[in-house]
Design a protein around this motif. Structure first.
Motif, PDB file in Angstrom:
ATOM      1  N   PRO A   1       0.865  -1.365  -0.181  1.00  0.00           N
ATOM      2  CA  PRO A   1      -0.101   0.070  -0.095  1.00  0.00           C
ATOM      3  C   PRO A   1       0.883   1.199   0.101  1.00  0.00           C
ATOM      4  N   PHE A   2       0.658   2.119  -1.130  1.00  0.00           N
ATOM      5  CA  PHE A   2       1.198   3.444  -0.772  1.00  0.00           C
ATOM      6  C   PHE A   2       0.469   4.572  -0.153  1.00  0.00           C
ATOM      7  N   LEU A   3      -1.006   4.658  -0.814  1.00  0.00           N
ATOM      8  CA  LEU A   3      -1.934   5.379  -0.197  1.00  0.00           C
ATOM      9  C   LEU A   3      -3.207   4.605   0.355  1.00  0.00           C
ATOM     10  N   ILE A   4      -3.533   5.186   1.628  1.00  0.00           N
ATOM     11  CA  ILE A   4      -4.947   4.801   1.909  1.00  0.00           C
ATOM     12  C   ILE A   4      -5.783   5.700   2.121  1.00  0.00           C
ATOM     13  N   TYR A   5      -7.100   6.056   1.425  1.00  0.00           N
ATOM     14  CA  TYR A   5      -7.696   6.902   1.445  1.00  0.00           C
ATOM     15  C   TYR A   5      -9.217   6.597   1.732  1.00  0.00           C
ATOM     16  N   GLU A   6      -9.821   7.005   2.578  1.00  0.00           N
ATOM     17  CA  GLU A   6     -11.337   6.748   3.032  1.00  0.00           C
ATOM     18  C   GLU A   6     -11.536   4.931   3.188  1.00  0.00           C
ATOM     19  N   GLY A   7     -10.638   4.277   3.480  1.00  0.00           N
ATOM     20  CA  GLY A   7     -10.496   2.879   3.706  1.00  0.00           C
ATOM     21  C   GLY A   7     -10.113   2.213   2.608  1.00  0.00           C
ATOM     22  N   THR A   8      -9.920   2.930   1.382  1.00  0.00           N
ATOM     23  CA  THR A   8      -9.434   2.287   0.051  1.00  0.00           C
ATOM     24  C   THR A   8      -7.952   2.232  -0.077  1.00  0.00           C
ATOM     25  N   VAL A   9      -7.405   1.063  -0.447  1.00  0.00           N
ATOM     26  CA  VAL A   9      -6.036   0.951  -0.434  1.00  0.00           C
ATOM     27  C   VAL A   9      -5.418   1.159  -1.865  1.00  0.00           C
ATOM     28  N   HIS A  10      -4.569   1.906  -2.190  1.00  0.00           N
ATOM     29  CA  HIS A  10      -4.024   2.316  -3.563  1.00  0.00           C
ATOM     30  C   HIS A  10      -2.273   1.495  -3.272  1.00  0.00           C
ATOM     31  N   THR A  11      -2.096   0.729  -4.026  1.00  0.00           N
ATOM     32  CA  THR A  11      -0.747  -0.018  -4.065  1.00  0.00           C
ATOM     33  C   THR A  11      -0.033   1.020  -4.902  1.00  0.00           C
ATOM     34  N   TYR A  12       1.572   0.705  -4.738  1.00  0.00           N
ATOM     35  CA  TYR A  12       2.406   1.382  -5.361  1.00  0.00           C
ATOM     36  C   TYR A  12       2.174   1.164  -6.811  1.00  0.00           C
ATOM     37  N   ARG A  13       1.835   0.039  -7.174  1.00  0.00           N
ATOM     38  CA  ARG A  13       1.382  -0.292  -8.777  1.00  0.00           C
ATOM     39  C   ARG A  13       0.226   0.176  -9.058  1.00  0.00           C
ATOM     40  N   ASP A  14      -0.841   0.610  -8.182  1.00  0.00           N
ATOM     41  CA  ASP A  14      -1.998   1.190  -8.687  1.00  0.00           C
ATOM     42  C   ASP A  14      -1.964   2.591  -8.981  1.00  0.00           C
ATOM     43  N   VAL A  15      -1.101   3.370  -8.241  1.00  0.00           N
ATOM     44  CA  VAL A  15      -0.861   4.533  -8.136  1.00  0.00           C
ATOM     45  C   VAL A  15       0.255   4.823  -9.736  1.00  0.00           C
ATOM     46  N   ASP A  16       0.965   4.208  -9.770  1.00  0.00           N
ATOM     47  CA  ASP A  16       1.977   4.343 -10.912  1.00  0.00           C
ATOM     48  C   ASP A  16       1.102   4.116 -12.302  1.00  0.00           C
TER      49      ASP A  16
ATOM     50  N   ASP B   1       6.810  22.616 -19.768  1.00  0.00           N
ATOM     51  CA  ASP B   1       5.473  23.396 -19.891  1.00  0.00           C
ATOM     52  C   ASP B   1       4.958  23.251 -18.078  1.00  0.00           C
ATOM     53  N   THR B   2       4.125  24.304 -17.882  1.00  0.00           N
ATOM     54  CA  THR B   2       3.661  24.342 -16.482  1.00  0.00           C
ATOM     55  C   THR B   2       2.119  23.769 -16.667  1.00  0.00           C
ATOM     56  N   VAL B   3       1.695  23.191 -15.781  1.00  0.00           N
ATOM     57  CA  VAL B   3       0.149  23.000 -15.603  1.00  0.00           C
ATOM     58  C   VAL B   3      -0.207  23.319 -14.215  1.00  0.00           C
ATOM     59  N   ALA B   4      -1.327  23.874 -13.772  1.00  0.00           N
ATOM     60  CA  ALA B   4      -1.748  24.667 -12.601  1.00  0.00           C
ATOM     61  C   ALA B   4      -2.449  23.520 -11.970  1.00  0.00           C
ATOM     62  N   LEU B   5      -2.527  22.928 -10.848  1.00  0.00           N
ATOM     63  CA  LEU B   5      -3.432  22.128 -10.204  1.00  0.00           C
ATOM     64  C   LEU B   5      -4.221  22.671  -8.999  1.00  0.00           C
ATOM     65  N   LEU B   6      -5.767  22.605  -9.197  1.00  0.00           N
ATOM     66  CA  LEU B   6      -6.362  23.193  -8.163  1.00  0.00           C
ATOM     67  C   LEU B   6      -7.287  22.161  -7.658  1.00  0.00           C
ATOM     68  N   MET B   7      -6.637  21.415  -6.753  1.00  0.00           N
ATOM     69  CA  MET B   7      -7.383  20.283  -6.073  1.00  0.00           C
ATOM     70  C   MET B   7      -7.232  20.013  -4.655  1.00  0.00           C
ATOM     71  N   GLY B   8      -8.247  19.490  -3.971  1.00  0.00           N
ATOM     72  CA  GLY B   8      -8.173  19.142  -2.561  1.00  0.00           C
ATOM     73  C   GLY B   8      -7.505  17.735  -2.356  1.00  0.00           C
ATOM     74  N   ASN B   9      -7.516  17.431  -1.007  1.00  0.00           N
ATOM     75  CA  ASN B   9      -6.495  16.254  -0.785  1.00  0.00           C
ATOM     76  C   ASN B   9      -7.375  14.984  -1.147  1.00  0.00           C
ATOM     77  N   GLU B  10      -6.835  14.287  -2.093  1.00  0.00           N
ATOM     78  CA  GLU B  10      -7.481  12.969  -2.674  1.00  0.00           C
ATOM     79  C   GLU B  10      -6.445  12.181  -3.573  1.00  0.00           C
ATOM     80  N   PRO B  11      -6.577  10.952  -3.609  1.00  0.00           N
ATOM     81  CA  PRO B  11      -5.717  10.318  -4.465  1.00  0.00           C
ATOM     82  C   PRO B  11      -5.126  10.842  -5.955  1.00  0.00           C
ATOM     83  N   ASP B  12      -6.357  11.418  -6.560  1.00  0.00           N
ATOM     84  CA  ASP B  12      -6.202  11.941  -7.980  1.00  0.00           C
ATOM     85  C   ASP B  12      -5.095  13.123  -7.918  1.00  0.00           C
ATOM     86  N   PHE B  13      -5.291  13.484  -6.771  1.00  0.00           N
ATOM     87  CA  PHE B  13      -4.123  15.015  -6.951  1.00  0.00           C
ATOM     88  C   PHE B  13      -2.848  14.361  -7.066  1.00  0.00           C
TER      89      PHE B  13
END
Length: 631
Positions: free
Chosen positions: A82-97, A117-129
């Motif tokens: 597991p790399f990320l655990i968010y709201e009970g859902t596990v995201h492994t290193y492979r999943d995130v990659d 090139d620059t990309v601006a990111l306007l997001m809250g705390n979530e795995p997709d950030f």
């Protein structure tokens, strides 16, 4: 019958042995007495040197190894961890990659993004950030983290200052997008984390991610040529004005990512991150630190004092991140049974007050508080590796060889460093407060800000101690005691800190003077008992024959300012006091605070429960001081 010792007598020790033993014991006691932190300092210094040598070896081998490179290797080495655990859902290193690969493929196919090139990111705390961040990094893009608390003019300024080709907006921030979309530069392509859009000319990302390939993008897109090349923009209030985009290089990310390791965290740890990911503490120290260790991160959408320890128990958290306010919020929660029933062993962060530090340890158990100091864009960092309560770190002769810094005398009235008759700055004595400055050199560079060279130049001090030397001005006043511990004292200039965020007074006053009944606004921070930092207060001068419209004032600050920047107190004056250099006088106002018993001017308080500014009475003042009124 003869005894054993008579039959086999023990040989007498050489005459020098007792003397040597006494000498060794004497040296040990002398070391404990005169150099009590010698071994702790040595261990910490060896860690710093080890990490520095590792980077130097990479350089000598012609290799540029970034945090992203380390993550990709970990995804191959430990794909199912597991790399990320968010709201009970596990995201492994492979999943995130793999999901970050999908996002990289979407932008590779649908946008003409070039490396750099620059990309601006306007997001809250979530795995997709993190997925979007990593996906864009795999394309060699510079990612700008936007503070989702910033609104309207300030947000438009942030977007324009980093000159992005694309703006990616989270699904829960579409209201903020709607506010700025009409005035957003037409050459910025907007993408939202949704499957469909009601906005004209706005692209959707989620539907395209599902259809995209998981294959990695070409390696040459993300390969870095230098550790000093820019990879992120993180916005900071700095010392004045609107937020500035601090340039973050691969080198700075690597240094930030080593923080948890330097404090003793390991790959077996589970790190709990409740701080916003747009902040360097969460993104560099937290996410970057997890990658450096190969550990697991529990990500929270938003900090919750009531759920904090339940989450720690649920996920077996061993390391937490904090700012001073966070620890106070936890201490202010009602006492419950079993509060020490958790596995947390390290708490890493900054800004905790001495009394809160002690209460936190007494109440929640033997947790090692790892306080540190570091500015997002700065080239100096201190770490309190001994656990000394109240200190942000330690220094010594060897540390200053690697990271040269000084504390210099500062003129509070003129708001500038004091220079002697020869034009040189002067160092303060131990125990005195001085402005922290850090030498800029090849090993400790300052990368500045994007969009405006003047902002970068204003943060540098030239000809400090000799002709041609160059120092980074942190804007922070520090004290070094006789044991070489360092303590944060205050900020200089037109900035104060509240709710863990820097508040630029000029930005707040600019918003207030937009009101047609305000002639002038002088914004400053005032101390509130048992609260970290300083609460915002505005001294107001009304236009001739105008009256204060509290309803319009409330609407203005709520609409245009993030919650932490809204003045909690208002003071209406007849005349604005100025300094000898025609700057607004703040020192007397700060000292007087918000006490209606001693201030004859009308005072008002931002009562969030009533969603209005109300008259600050003596009774209300007492409620604020006693903690009965929530700020």
């Amino acid at each position: 019958m003869r005894g054993w010792d008579d039959l086999y007598p023990l040989p007498a020790p050489p005459s020098w042995v007792p003397g040597a033993a006494v000498g060794m014991l004497s040296l040990h006691f002398i070391q404990k007495l005169i150099f009590p932190y010698f071994w702790a300092d040595l261990r910490y210094l060896l860690k710093v040197m080890t990490y520095g040598l590792r980077l130097e070896m990479y350089r000598l081998q012609g290799r540029v190894v970034t945090v992203l490179d380390k993550f990709v290797k970990l995804a191959e080495k430990q794909p199912h961890k597991p790399f990320l655990i968010y709201e009970g859902t596990v995201h492994t290193y492979r999943d995130v990659d793999r999901r970050s690969n999908r996002i990289a493929q979407v932008f590779l196919q649908h946008e003409a993004l070039k490396k750099g090139d620059t990309v601006a990111l306007l997001m809250g705390n979530e795995p997709d950030f993190i997925h979007v961040w990593f996906g864009l990094a795999k394309l060699g893009c510079v990612v700008a983290f936007l503070n989702f608390n910033v609104r309207f003019r300030s947000l438009l300024h942030c977007v324009s200052s980093c000159e992005p080709k694309i703006l990616v907006v989270g699904a829960d921030l579409l209201g903020t997008l709607e506010e700025i979309l009409p005035k957003l530069q037409k050459d910025v392509s907007v993408w939202i984390m949704a499957k469909d859009s009601t906005f004209p000319n706005v692209h959707t990302l989620l539907d395209k991610i599902e259809a995209a390939s998981e294959d990695p993008v070409p390696v040459d897109r993300c390969s870095a040529n230098s550790l000093k090349s820019a990879v992120l923009y993180i916005f900071t209030s700095g010392t004045t004005g609107l937020p500035k985009a601090a340039v973050i290089s691969h080198l700075q990310i690597l240094k930030g990512a080593a923080g948890l390791w330097a404090f003793g965290a390991t790959s077996e740890d589970i790190i709990y991150i409740t701080l916003p990911l747009y902040h360097s503490a969460a993104s560099l120290l937290g996410i970057g630190g997890c990658i450096e260790l190969g550990a697991t991160c529990v990500l929270k959408k938003k900090f919750s004092a009531s759920q904090f320890w339940n989450d720690c128990r649920r996920y077996n958290v061993t390391v937490i991140q904090y700012i001073g306010e966070l620890c106070r919020y936890l201490c202010n929660q009602p006492v419950k049974e079993g509060e020490k029933n958790h596995k947390v062993r390290l708490a890493v962060g900054n800004g905790v007050r001495n009394d809160v530090w002690r209460e936190f340890l007494d109440r929640f158990g033997a947790i090692k508080i790892c306080e540190f100091y570091g500015a997002t864009e700065g080239n100096i960092c201190f770490m309190n590796h001994t656990g000394k309560i109240g200190s942000v770190g330690r220094t010594n002769f060897f540390y200053k060889l690697f990271f040269p810094f000084d504390l210099i005398k500062y003129d509070f009235q003129k708001d500038e460093p004091i220079r002697n008759k020869h034009g040189w700055c002067e160092k303060v004595k131990k125990g005195e407060a001085g402005l922290l400055i850090a030498k800029v050199n090849a090993k400790n560079p300052f990368f500045g800000y994007a969009g405006n060279k003047r902002h970068t130049e204003k943060k540098l001090l030239c000809d400090v101690f000799k002709k041609g030397d160059l120092y980074f001005n942190t804007g922070d006043l520090m004290v070094q005691d006789h044991d070489n511990f360092l303590y944060f004292w205050d900020r200089i200039g037109d900035t104060f800190r509240w709710k863990g965020e820097n508040v630029a007074t000029t930005e707040v006053s600019d918003v207030i003077v937009m009101l047609d009944f305000i002639q002038e606004a002088n914004v400053y921070g005032v101390s509130v008992p048992d609260h970290e930092g300083k609460a915002g207060m505005a001294s107001l001068i009304l236009k001739h024959n105008a009256s204060l419209d509290l309803e319009e004032m409330y609407k203005q600050v709520v609409t245009y300012l993030p919650s932490y920047a809204r003045p909690l107190f208002l003071r209406v004056q007849q005349k604005m006091e100025m300094t000898g250099t025609f700057k607004q006088q703040k020192f007397r106002l700060v000292d007087e605070g918000f006490n209606p018993s001693t201030i004859t001017d009308p005072l008002y308080f931002l009562d969030n429960s009533k969603k209005a500014y109300v008259l600050l009475t003596k009774e209300l003042h007492e409620m604020i001081l006693s903690g009965k009124m929530k700020l």
